[in-house]
Design an enzyme around this catalytic site. Structure first.
Site: not given
Ligand code: G6P
Length: 606
Positions: A2, A74, A101, A476, A480, A483, A499, A601
């Site tokens: 949060c 969140w 937390g 990756e 994207k 997400e 396979h 994030k």
């Molecule tokens: C979360 C976010 C991802 C991010 C990951 C690692 O899962 O939603 O977008 O890549 O955390 O975050 P960091 O800040 O450690 O790169």
């Protein structure tokens, strides 16, 4: 996970508080609320929904106050309801608390408080905090003593802040593991989960450390130890980011802005003082085994690092997803852990690093956010200098980390005498071409990528395929798509296809294949074989490749041709294209690009 914001000043702080949580919305955005003080006492306003919507519907700015705290949530404990939204108040209404937390012993504490006659209005772990504050305040008639006693009872992680009608001119806050900082200006003192809460108003920050609490009022602040109660002298740090770089700058979404910022962020990564990456190389050389660790996007960045460093420096540094690290890695004094983290606050990555430290291993990190927990925990830190990344989906921060890992790989190769100085410089020069190439490709190909994305946005299943270092590109890029567009996309090594997965190829499964430049002969040939396998089953293939038009005419159903570049930067360029493809698919599907569902994030909970 949060966002917390707070402000206390001479005049009305309502607008500053609003901007504070709005700038923190990337940390969570399912519900939000504020606590203010007026002549009658504490006023609580809260509801489900995003910050703007909440402020508009509840007409929050109408409530003027010189002091207040705010929260954007969140949900982790308890559904998204008004009752579970912060601030949460004590039974007597004298304390209003916001928290980020997890209080891990909250069930036990709820039972204990229930036996003392406290009633719970929410399902949250947080609600034990205001009730405990009330309970201990009644005994001591001292707010700071009540805070210290409350925190003593809490297990788990927290950044918490509260205001109270007993001391209506002060904000109290405390921290263990979750981030918290103060913003200091002459007129207003601020509080935030990170700089974004107050960067528009001041660049002077004080970072609260674990086991500390702070009391802030209009013209003073004190930071003390939660254990001894002793005052701690804290330095004021200057934030280097400017508030303009936190704004959208004419782009419809932060994600698009941040994709377009990549030429600058790659340049910044390449301008980082050489001594910082040298230090990491020293640690790798001195250690028996180095692990690369990250989670989500940064796990895929670690996978890039694994391939790049293996290819360039003939050294195998296993990439491990931080959440699996403790279960998998064998750590001792001879180990080194290099963590990748944009936020520097991710719980899983922090846990992996703490575990490594407890076993006597060396630690290092590449991090974007200054003052973050990871940056302060590790032995060596490289700040990548990508500037604020606001969109929840990581783009520019990830690419910069990949560039830095490439530099580290090249330096390691030089150190091991696998390449000479001339070759080293040649490859660094190739990396230096990347910003200009990205810039040109974004200018010239955006329209085409937009068109393709719009043409195929209804596709429900994508396979993302690549071999070698193009495998992490596939992983990756698929992330994207998942997400931001909520479309099923699976990253897979192209060689793995035969396979089992080939059985799924039909008219509903679409594939994207990342084809290396021809110079990468074996990888190139092998990738073309995989494409043939799909085409033989009449599967659709979108090829992202570097061959001139018409070269493999019948191989692709659709192709996205990039200008010829060196194999060192080819996968990085393809990643940028895939970011854009996911972005345009998401806009065609009318997704909430900067704040996609079920994602935050930085995930500061386990
Ligand atoms: C979360 C976010 C991802 C991010 C990951 C690692 O899962 O939603 O977008 O890549 O955390 O975050 P960091 O800040 O450690 O790169």
């Amino acid at each position: 996970m949060c966002g917390i914001s707070g402000a206390v000043g001479l005049n009305d702080i309502s607008q500053a508080l609003y901007e504070g949580i709005r700038n923190l919305e990337y940390r969570g955005y399912d519900s939000c609320g504020v606590a203010l003080v007026n002549s009658k006492g504490l006023v609580l306003k809260k509801n489900i929904g995003g910050v703007e919507e909440f402020y508009r519907k509840e007409n929050v700015l109408r409530h003027k106050s010189r002091i207040g705290i705010a929260h954007t949530r969140w949900a982790t404990h308890g559904k998204v309801t008004r009752e579970n939204t912060h601030p949460l108040s004590s039974s007597d209404g004298a304390f209003a608390v916001v928290h980020n937390g997890i209080i891990s012993n909250y069930r036990f504490l709820r039972e204990k408080l229930a036996r003392e006659g406290f009633h719970f209005k929410s399902e949250t772990d947080t609600e034990v905090i205001p009730h405990f504050l009330e309970y201990f305040y009644k005994k001591s008639k001292n707010v700071e003593a009540a805070l210290a006693k409350t925190v003593e009872a809490l297990e788990g992680s927290f950044a918490l802040a509260f205001i109270t009608s007993h001391q209506p001119d002060q904000i109290y806050c405390a921290k263990r593991e979750s981030p918290l900082m103060l913003g200091i200006s002459d007129e207003i003192k601020y509080l935030g989960s990170d700089f974004n809460a107050f960067i528009d108003h001041t660049k002077n920050a004080i970072i609260i450390d674990d086991g500390e609490y702070a009391v802030i009022s209009r013209d003073s602040y004190t930071v003390k130890s939660l254990v001894t109660g002793q005052e701690i002298d804290k330095p004021i740090q200057k934030i280097e980011w400017d508030s303009e770089s936190s704004k959208k700058g004419g782009y419809p979404h932060y994600m698009l802005k941040e994709i377009h910022e990549q030429p600058q962020t790659v340049n910044h990564a390449l301008e980082i003082p050489a001594s910082l990456t040298d230090d990491i190389v020293d640690l790798i050389v001195e250690s028996d085994q180095t692990y690369l660790v990250g989670v989500g996007t940064t796990y895929y960045v670690a996978q890039f690092g694994q391939y790049i460093i293996s290819n360039l420096a003939e050294e195998f540094l296993p990439a491990i997803s931080a959440d699996e690290f403790v279960a998998l890695a064998k750590i001792d004094k001879g180990s080194m852990v290099l963590a990748l983290s944009q936020s520097g606050e991710t719980y899983d990555t922090l846990t992996a690093l703490k575990y490594a430290k407890s076993k006597g291993a060396k630690t290092a990190a590449i991090v974007n956010v200054m003052g973050s927990s990871i940056s302060r925990l590790v032995d060596k830190v490289v700040f990548q200098g990508s500037g604020p990344e606001i969109c929840v989906i990581s783009t520019k921060a990830a690419l910069s980390q990949i560039v830095l890992l490439t530099v580290i790989g090249l330096k390691l190769a030089l150190r091991k005498k696998l390449i000479g100085k001339k070759e080293f410089q040649k490859q660094i020069d190739q990396l230096k071409e990347l910003p200009e190439i990205i810039h040109a490709v974004l200018n010239e190909r955006s329209g085409f990528i937009h068109r393709i994305a719009h043409q195929y946005y209804k596709v429900k299943h994508w396979l993302y395929l690549g071999r070698g270092v193009y495998y992490p590109v596939a992983l990756e890029s698929a992330l994207k798509m998942k997400e931001v567009a909520y479309v099923h996309a699976e990253g897979m090594p192209a060689g793995f296809l035969k396979h089992g997965t080939l059985a799924m190829i039909d008219q509903d499964i679409y594939s994207i294949v990342f084809v290396p430049p021809r110079e990468d002969k074996e990888l190139y040939q092998a990738t073309l074989h995989s494409i043939e396998e799909i085409r033989a089953r009449s599967g659709f293939v979108l090829g992202i490749h570097f061959d001139e038009r018409g070269k493999n005419k019948d191989l692709f159903s659709e192709e996205l041709i990039l200008p010829p570049v060196s194999p060192l930067i080819a996968p990085l360029l393809q990643l940028v294209i895939a970011q854009l493809f996911a972005y345009f698919t998401a806009t065609s599907l009318k997704r909430d690009v900067d704040k996609p569902r079920s994602l935050a994030k930085s995930v500061t909970v386990g």
